[in-house]
Design a protein around this motif. Structure first.
Motif, mmCIF file in Angstrom:
data_model
loop_
_atom_site.group_PDB
_atom_site.id
_atom_site.type_symbol
_atom_site.label_atom_id
_atom_site.label_comp_id
_atom_site.label_asym_id
_atom_site.label_seq_id
_atom_site.Cartn_x
_atom_site.Cartn_y
_atom_site.Cartn_z
ATOM 1 N N VAL A 1 1.229 0.258 -4.730
ATOM 2 C CA VAL A 1 1.876 0.023 -3.441
ATOM 3 C C VAL A 1 2.041 1.366 -2.727
ATOM 4 O O VAL A 1 2.547 2.323 -3.332
ATOM 5 C CB VAL A 1 3.258 -0.650 -3.650
ATOM 6 C CG1 VAL A 1 4.015 -0.732 -2.328
ATOM 7 C CG2 VAL A 1 3.088 -2.034 -4.249
ATOM 8 N N LYS B 1 5.545 1.533 1.947
ATOM 9 C CA LYS B 1 5.820 0.085 1.854
ATOM 10 C C LYS B 1 6.826 -0.238 0.751
ATOM 11 O O LYS B 1 7.317 -1.363 0.660
ATOM 12 C CB LYS B 1 4.533 -0.692 1.541
ATOM 13 C CG LYS B 1 3.413 -0.518 2.536
ATOM 14 C CD LYS B 1 3.617 -1.366 3.771
ATOM 15 C CE LYS B 1 2.400 -1.274 4.694
ATOM 16 N NZ LYS B 1 2.725 -1.608 6.073
ATOM 17 N N PHE C 1 9.181 -3.738 0.107
ATOM 18 C CA PHE C 1 8.864 -4.713 -0.937
ATOM 19 C C PHE C 1 9.951 -4.845 -2.005
ATOM 20 O O PHE C 1 9.892 -5.755 -2.831
ATOM 21 C CB PHE C 1 7.552 -4.335 -1.639
ATOM 22 C CG PHE C 1 6.336 -4.425 -0.749
ATOM 23 C CD1 PHE C 1 6.355 -5.172 0.423
ATOM 24 C CD2 PHE C 1 5.166 -3.765 -1.083
ATOM 25 C CE1 PHE C 1 5.238 -5.263 1.248
ATOM 26 C CE2 PHE C 1 4.048 -3.847 -0.271
ATOM 27 C CZ PHE C 1 4.089 -4.589 0.904
ATOM 28 N N THR C 2 10.901 -3.925 -2.017
ATOM 29 C CA THR C 2 11.892 -3.961 -3.106
ATOM 30 C C THR C 2 13.344 -4.103 -2.633
ATOM 31 O O THR C 2 14.173 -4.642 -3.369
ATOM 32 C CB THR C 2 11.792 -2.689 -3.976
ATOM 33 O OG1 THR C 2 11.916 -1.552 -3.127
ATOM 34 C CG2 THR C 2 10.472 -2.634 -4.718
ATOM 35 N N ALA D 1 4.119 -6.832 -4.770
ATOM 36 C CA ALA D 1 5.282 -7.147 -3.937
ATOM 37 C C ALA D 1 5.783 -8.538 -4.286
ATOM 38 O O ALA D 1 5.015 -9.499 -4.187
ATOM 39 C CB ALA D 1 4.876 -7.093 -2.463
ATOM 40 N N GLU E 1 3.824 -12.855 -7.438
ATOM 41 C CA GLU E 1 3.816 -11.494 -6.903
ATOM 42 C C GLU E 1 2.536 -11.327 -6.085
ATOM 43 O O GLU E 1 1.505 -11.917 -6.411
ATOM 44 C CB GLU E 1 3.809 -10.472 -8.054
ATOM 45 C CG GLU E 1 4.911 -10.671 -9.080
ATOM 46 C CD GLU E 1 6.146 -9.849 -8.787
ATOM 47 O OE1 GLU E 1 6.088 -8.995 -7.896
ATOM 48 O OE2 GLU E 1 7.174 -10.072 -9.454
ATOM 49 N N TRP F 1 -2.189 -4.389 2.696
ATOM 50 C CA TRP F 1 -0.761 -4.130 2.474
ATOM 51 C C TRP F 1 0.069 -4.508 3.693
ATOM 52 O O TRP F 1 1.200 -4.990 3.572
ATOM 53 C CB TRP F 1 -0.515 -2.667 2.092
ATOM 54 C CG TRP F 1 -0.893 -2.344 0.668
ATOM 55 C CD1 TRP F 1 -1.803 -1.414 0.245
ATOM 56 C CD2 TRP F 1 -0.380 -2.968 -0.516
ATOM 57 N NE1 TRP F 1 -1.888 -1.423 -1.131
ATOM 58 C CE2 TRP F 1 -1.023 -2.356 -1.626
ATOM 59 C CE3 TRP F 1 0.546 -3.986 -0.760
ATOM 60 C CZ2 TRP F 1 -0.766 -2.730 -2.942
ATOM 61 C CZ3 TRP F 1 0.811 -4.356 -2.074
ATOM 62 C CH2 TRP F 1 0.155 -3.735 -3.139
ATOM 63 N N GLU G 1 3.055 -7.239 3.683
ATOM 64 C CA GLU G 1 4.388 -6.997 4.237
ATOM 65 C C GLU G 1 4.832 -8.184 5.096
ATOM 66 O O GLU G 1 5.996 -8.597 5.057
ATOM 67 C CB GLU G 1 4.381 -5.709 5.075
ATOM 68 C CG GLU G 1 5.777 -5.277 5.481
ATOM 69 C CD GLU G 1 5.804 -3.895 6.128
ATOM 70 O OE1 GLU G 1 4.721 -3.290 6.322
ATOM 71 O OE2 GLU G 1 6.912 -3.423 6.447
ATOM 72 N N THR H 1 5.501 -11.304 2.787
ATOM 73 C CA THR H 1 6.709 -11.244 1.963
ATOM 74 C C THR H 1 7.969 -10.946 2.779
ATOM 75 O O THR H 1 9.029 -10.673 2.217
ATOM 76 C CB THR H 1 6.565 -10.166 0.856
ATOM 77 O OG1 THR H 1 6.316 -8.906 1.486
ATOM 78 C CG2 THR H 1 5.433 -10.486 -0.094
#
Lengths: 280, 449
Positions: B135, B139, B143-144, B164, B335, B349, B353, B356
């Motif tokens: 990742v 980003k 994602f977290t 993610a 995931e 990516w 984003e 998610t």
């Protein structure tokens, strides 16, 4: 010559590649760690109870299905040979199970025997005094029964058509002569008909034995190899595709290939003897 | 689809590895790949960078308005304003089959895969093999931040973030309130497996669990062991030969004792060894089972089936393996990963984003019933109304116990399933020990599986 080259490339190359791969230990996810292990993959296979369990299942399902199919196929062939109604219609009807792809027939039998929703259990429960919902896929023997049943249902028509072709070759004058001499129907069958169609029986047995020995679809669909029902083909699938253990999977493929080769050689030899006897 | 185009930042080492993998994959799986290449459906769009997202089947199917991943593909394409278009391909149904198909494509550096929906347990295997792109730094927080921690744990491998979290699943104990009350269970307090089994026996009813020889059984076994404070794999990340297992421990034996007790009490139904999520739901729906361990999708399924006793339906946290020891509910979900061989990693990516985002996760939860990985989604009034058990899901996710983090997860899971099947054969004194021996032999290359 070009045909020979194509045959060698198409048939020989994959076999040689499998043999070569079988001497290495490596995974598809970790090809850098590929290392030569000689015959270790064969040693691991031959000393593992899982291999012998798969071999046992393979032999068992082959013997059961081929014998039952031979008997049933012969009876159907006899009926088709003697019956008055149009043979073409009968042949079409008989071929229906064979024309269904194995995945579909496998799922059909799976649903039929499924605990809870399967109609087989519902039928059993209608019987007086029975209140059981039997788990057909919960043990080895009952799983073997359903798997074999599905195989037999699907492939008996193939066997019967091959045997019907054999019956057509029987000399009817010999049958007549035997009957005139006072032979019973059973004696005619054993002494005249069966010996005359040995070649057809051998061909049918050869095709079905080789086919049954490579059984995969029905087991994959019905049990996924649970309860020791894995066949050799299932075992190869698990090592090669599930685990991506290319070396081990290749070794098992070579073993299966050799088994099939031996079976074919035995049948071909027997077949040749019959032809010689026939000519003599 | 198996062509390889190296991007500028790839080193020759990586290139060599890919070529090797491509050759191996081609040699080993040509026939299978040929067969499977015809599978799946897809949508097409035009403009910008073309991305292909391999999705697992969900309630939305391939309908761009079905509320599933297909809808998110369309919505994110629209939101990108031409920067990228997301095409999708459908993966097979089961997690194992999804893994196989992705593995074959990734091993051959298939650039036809940009984004993947991956079962959390396979992130480690894919990352270790070099199939997943890391990742990007910019980003990571998107994602977290706000994601339930166990889902983030599953997205990491070797101290790096490789995926993610998209949605996160957990199991609850579903039950008939009237039956539990009559059995004398106090459902306001944590329930133990022993209490549950006794109650089922007393009320002559059954408990729906997943004990067929498949991944669902591993989910149950793992949750039981995690519930004792032990872990199946004690040193995640170790190489195969060095992996240490926690099956043959006090906790492992207590977990096995639960399976043995449930099987011996005959409260798992006549086909305990063939039960999966669907059969468990059938047992519960048809009133054969008054208790069931299952994922939250069952709520929508029961509502959809218009069961007469919907008012009697209740739910609570996953049962405790040991009284007083907090349970560790199972963790599932999906995931999002990006193929390291993709030519469009940057756009991929960006698309991840969008997929998610809190908004997308809410859409997905409402559309499919699959719980969001983002904690914020559970505060949404629409979610609260549609999912009365939303708070229970959020807390269960936060306390969940992930399945073993190891690149050998497939072997570990298959080996355990084999030794612990059928459930009626499980003996706490011998089964965990046999399972450990088998796993050691398999990982050393000394045994088949």
């Amino acid at each position: 010559m070009p045909a020979f080259v194509v045959m060698v490339l198409v048939t020989g190359y994959p076999i040689l590649q499998a043999v070569w791969n079988s001497f290495f230990a490596y995974r598809l996810t970790d090809p850098e760690n590929r290392r030569f292990v000689g015959l270790n993959n064969y040693l691991v296979s031959f000393t593992d109870e899982v291999f012998w369990s798969a071999m046992w299942m393979t032999v068992l399902v082959t013997v059961i299905t081929v014998i039952v199919e031979l008997v049933l196929g012969f009876i159907i062939a006899l009926v088709m040979h003697r019956i008055v109604i149009p043979r073409k219609t009968l042949r079409t009807l008989v071929l229906i199970p064979y024309s269904i792809i194995t995945v579909v027939s496998g799922f059909t039998w799976l649903y039929a025997f499924q605990t809870g929703t399967g109609f087989v259990n519902q039928w059993i429960q209608w019987m007086p005094g029975i209140d059981a919902n039997y788990n057909w896929f919960g043990g080895f023997w009952s799983s073997l029964f359903v798997i074999s049943l599905s195989e037999i249902w699907k492939t008996t028509p193939f066997m019967s058509l091959l045997l019907l072709a054999g019956l057509a070759q029987v000399d009817s004058s010999m049958e007549e002569a035997a009957k005139v001499d006072g032979a019973s129907w059973l004696q005619v069958l054993i002494k005249v008909i069966l010996p005359s169609m040995k070649a057809a029986v051998m061909v049918a047995l050869l095709f079905r034995t080789l086919d049954a020995f490579r059984i995969f679809d029905n087991i994959f669909i019905m049990t996924g190899g649970a309860n020791e029902t894995s066949s050799l083909s299932m075992l190869i699938y698990r090592q090669t595709i599930d685990r991506t253990e290319i070396g081990l999977g290749s070794a098992l493929s070579v073993i299966l290939f050799l088994c099939v080769l031996v079976i074919a050689a035995v049948f071909v030899k027997a077949f040749k003897v019959d032809l010689a006897e026939g000519r003599g | 689809m198996t062509r390889h185009v190296a991007s500028a930042d790839e080193g020759s080492d990586v290139e060599t590895r890919r070529r090797g993998r491509a050759a191996l994959a081609a040699a080993a799986t040509t026939a299978v790949a040929l067969g499977l290449s015809a599978c799946g459906g897809g949508s097409s769009a035009s403009g910008g960078t073309q991305l292909t997202w391999w999705i697992n089947p969900d309630g939305g199917g391939s309908d761009p308005e079905g509320g599933g991943q297909a809808q998110l593909a369309k919505e994110c394409t629209d939101k990108s304003e031409g920067a990228y278009t997301i095409d999708f391909q459908m993966l097979p149904n089961s997690a194992s089959d999804q893994r196989q198909q992705l593995l074959r494509r990734l091993a051959s550096s298939d650039t036809g895969v940009d984004i993947m929906s991956i079962d959390p347990v396979f992130v480690a295997e894919f990352a270790e093999a070099g199939f997943l792109a890391k990742v990007p730094e910019d980003k990571k927080s998107a994602f977290t931040d706000g994601i339930v921690p166990p889902a983030v744990t599953n997205a990491r491998w070797d101290d790096q973030l490789y995926a993610a979290p998209f949605w996160a699943n957990t199991q609850l104990l579903w039950y008939r309130e009237s039956v539990a009350e009559e059995a004398g269970l106090d459902m306001e307090e944590p329930i133990t497996w022993d209490q549950l089994i006794e109650a089922a026996k007393k009320m002559d009813t059954e408990i729906g669990v997943q004990a067929s020889r498949y991944e669902g059984y591993m989910v149950w076994i793992n949750a039981l062991i995690e519930g004792t404070g032990a872990q199946i794999v004690q040193n995640p990340g170790a190489s195969g030969e060095d992996l240490k297992f926690g099956l043959d421990t006090e906790g492992g034996r207590k977990a096995a004792a639960v399976i043995q007790k449930l099987a011996d009490a005959n409260v798992g139904g006549p086909a305990l060894g063939s039960t999966n999520e669907t059969t468990s739901l059938d047992m519960f729906q048809n009133e054969r089972a008054a208790f069931m361990l299952n994922w939250p999708y069952v709520y929508a399924a029961l509502k959809g089936a218009e069961v007469k006793w919907m008012d009697d339906l209740a739910w609570t946290r996953y049962p405790q393996t040991i009284e007083g020891e907090e349970s560790k509910p199972p963790l599932g979900g999906i995931e999002m990963g990006v193929n390291s061989a993709s030519d469009n990693k940057e756009a991929a990516w960006d698309a991840v984003e969008c997929i998610t985002s809190v908004e997308s996760q809410k859409t997905y939860m409402l559309g499919t019933g699959n719980p969001a990985a983002h904690t914020k989604v559970y505060d949404d009034p629409e979610i609260r109304e549609a999912f009365p058990m939303a708070e229970q899901i959020r807390s269960s996710l936060a306390d969940s116990g992930p399945r073993p983090l190891t690149q050998y997860y497939g072997d570990v899971s298959s080996g355990i399933q084999r030794v612990y099947s059928p459930p009626g054969s499980v003996d706490p004194e011998t089964t965990p020990e046999r399972a450990e021996s088998l796993l050691h032999a398999v990982l050393k290359g000394d045994a088949l599986l």
